[in-house]
Write a protein that holds these residues in place. Structure first.
Motif, short mmCIF file in Angstrom:
data_model
loop_
_atom_site.label_atom_id
_atom_site.label_comp_id
_atom_site.label_asym_id
_atom_site.label_seq_id
_atom_site.Cartn_x
_atom_site.Cartn_y
_atom_site.Cartn_z
N ARG A 112 51.57 40.81 49.41
CA ARG A 112 50.62 39.70 49.56
C ARG A 112 49.54 39.79 48.49
O ARG A 112 48.34 39.72 48.76
CB ARG A 112 50.02 39.68 50.98
N ARG A 113 50.02 39.88 47.27
CA ARG A 113 49.15 40.02 46.10
C ARG A 113 49.53 38.94 45.09
O ARG A 113 50.70 38.74 44.79
CB ARG A 113 49.32 41.41 45.48
N VAL A 114 48.52 38.25 44.59
CA VAL A 114 48.74 37.15 43.65
C VAL A 114 47.95 37.40 42.37
O VAL A 114 46.75 37.69 42.42
CB VAL A 114 48.30 35.80 44.28
N VAL A 115 48.64 37.30 41.25
CA VAL A 115 48.00 37.48 39.94
C VAL A 115 47.80 36.11 39.31
O VAL A 115 48.75 35.34 39.15
CB VAL A 115 48.86 38.37 39.02
N CYS A 116 46.55 35.80 38.98
CA CYS A 116 46.22 34.54 38.33
C CYS A 116 45.72 34.81 36.90
O CYS A 116 45.55 35.96 36.50
CB CYS A 116 45.15 33.80 39.12
N ALA A 117 45.49 33.75 36.16
CA ALA A 117 45.03 33.89 34.77
C ALA A 117 43.70 34.63 34.70
O ALA A 117 43.45 35.39 33.75
CB ALA A 117 44.93 32.52 34.11
N ARG B 53 44.26 39.35 47.05
CA ARG B 53 45.04 39.88 48.16
C ARG B 53 44.60 39.19 49.45
O ARG B 53 43.50 38.63 49.52
CB ARG B 53 44.86 41.40 48.29
N CYS B 54 45.45 39.27 50.46
CA CYS B 54 45.13 38.58 51.71
C CYS B 54 45.95 39.18 52.85
O CYS B 54 46.86 39.97 52.63
CB CYS B 54 45.43 37.09 51.57
N GLU B 55 45.64 38.72 54.07
CA GLU B 55 46.42 39.12 55.25
C GLU B 55 47.55 38.13 55.52
O GLU B 55 48.59 38.51 56.08
CB GLU B 55 45.50 39.23 56.45
N TYR B 56 47.34 36.87 55.13
CA TYR B 56 48.37 35.84 55.27
C TYR B 56 48.43 35.05 53.96
O TYR B 56 47.39 34.63 53.43
CB TYR B 56 48.06 34.89 56.42
N LEU B 57 49.64 34.84 53.45
CA LEU B 57 49.82 34.13 52.19
C LEU B 57 50.62 32.86 52.44
O LEU B 57 51.69 32.89 53.06
CB LEU B 57 50.56 35.01 51.18
#
Length: 394
Positions: free
Chosen positions: A83-88, A93-97
């Protein structure tokens, strides 16, 4: 407070943010543009009946109305297991994606030679410029159509192509110059619009004949050129301006992810919109959801992705996340809600189109249908901003 991260500021993402906030969750919405774009009403930009600003709702206004956190950034990678997102410009990170960034487009040779009403919002203005140039020139040949994706037939947008062409016809007629233009509708399938049902298909044919719109169906597209479309048999449809809506396929970001994808590159989900990871048989363990055009939609052959289905998915996900957080086994699914529902506008009227498992129907609505769709656009904007009550189920 449980933290939810939503990727995408379209119909699915915005709806999920609104309903998760209603349930008291901490919501962060990431979008690569700072406005919510009402695509169904963008059909009036090419004819000048609507301004670009009329179709945009600033996400900042929605943020203030509903209390979610807003981040304008471009998603580059999705690591769903973590639940990890890489942006520019950052990593989150979060508990729900919740993934709602839409789909990509099927690639066509010569795509620089057409514009799409379902592409980048700015293209609607370019379409208007090209049509205005032909009007100033005194006439020309205009071709409009849409394509299919054999790997995922549900990810098709045909309705807006019909609507823009009908609206252009109506505008040219009002200007008294319709006879100076040759209008053609084209599609690679034998019966474009067949998913709406036989009655609708027959009525569309009557529309084309009545409005003197030529048809070019049943030939696969080989490439687009500056002056027309070349088909698989090397025949050519000449066009001074081409508007084309490519079918959808997997978003490019999905290739930089650990998401389970179908043959078309769309995310596999179950009825509850839980991403079906192949790590084990417990998708709820990962708290990752996908909704809207991002998903591989299940259902009957006539199924189609539409904004109202995306919103059903979003509301269900808000319910399901809340149920998971509370330890409840109750879930809501989208499959029972699948249908085709639209008001197909022509500028001087519209037709109500509906399709479900029992069949399809198309009901002409002269004059009033046009204003009904206009009213829906007003309702969409103001209900999402919380200025008027929501109609239950909408």
């Amino acid at each position: 407070m449980k933290k939810v991260l939503i990727l995408g500021g379209g119909f699915a993402g915005v709806e999920a943010a609104i309903f998760l906030r209603k349930k008291g969750y901490s919501v962060t919405l990431i979008s690569d543009r700072d406005y919510f774009y009402i695509y169904p009403t963008s059909i009036w930009i090419p004819t000048g009946e609507a301004e670009f600003e009329d179709i945009c709702v600033p996400l900042k206004d929605l943020q203030e109305a509903h209390g979610f956190e807003l981040i304008i950034d471009e998603v580059k990678e999705i690591h769903s297991k973590e639940r990890r997102v890489v942006c520019a410009n950052g990593e989150y990170r979060c508990e729900y994606l919740v993934i709602a960034i839409g789909s990509g487009k099927v690639k066509h040779e010569g795509s620089e030679h057409f514009l799409s009403i379902c592409g980048k919002p700015e293209e609607s203005l370019e379409i208007k410029e090209r049509i205005d140039a032909l009007i100033e020139k005194g006439g020309g040949k205009i071709a409009m159509g849409f394509g299919g994706n054999p790997k995922d037939p549900s990810n098709v947008r045909g309705g807006p192509a019909f609507e823009v062409l009908f609206n252009v016809h109506n505008e040219l007629k009002k200007k008294g110059i319709r006879d100076k233009f040759e209008l053609t509708f084209f599609a690679p399938m034998e019966k474009p619009g067949a998913r709406m049902g036989p009655q609708a298909l027959k009525m569309m044919d009557l529309f084309f004949n009545k409005l003197n719109i030529h048809k070019h169906f049943g030939k696969k597209i080989k490439r687009f050129e500056a002056d027309g479309i070349v088909f698989e048999d090397d025949s050519k449809l000449e066009s001074d301006f081409t508007m084309f809506i490519p079918a959808g396929d997997g978003h490019p970001v999905f290739r930089n992810s650990d998401l389970p994808l179908n043959e078309a590159g769309l995310i596999k989900v179950n009825d509850y919109c839980e991403v079906m990871h192949d790590y084990d048989e417990t998708p709820e363990k990962y708290n990752v959801f996908a909704i809207g055009d991002s998903v591989a939609l299940d259902g009957p052959d006539w199924r189609a992705k539409q904004g109202h289905i995306a919103e059903v998915m979003a509301r269900n996900v808000a319910f399901n996340i809340d149920a998971i957080a509370k330890g409840s086994e109750e879930r809501k699914g989208y499959l029972d809600h699948l249908n085709i529902l639209c008001v197909m506008d022509s500028g001087d009227g519209a037709a109500f189109v509906y399709r479900d498992n029992k069949g399809g129907k198309m009901i002409p609505m002269p004059v009033i249908g046009h204003w009904l769709k206009k009213g829906w656009g007003w309702y969409c904007r103001n209900s999402k901003l919380g200025k008027i009550p929501r109609i239950p189920g909408m």
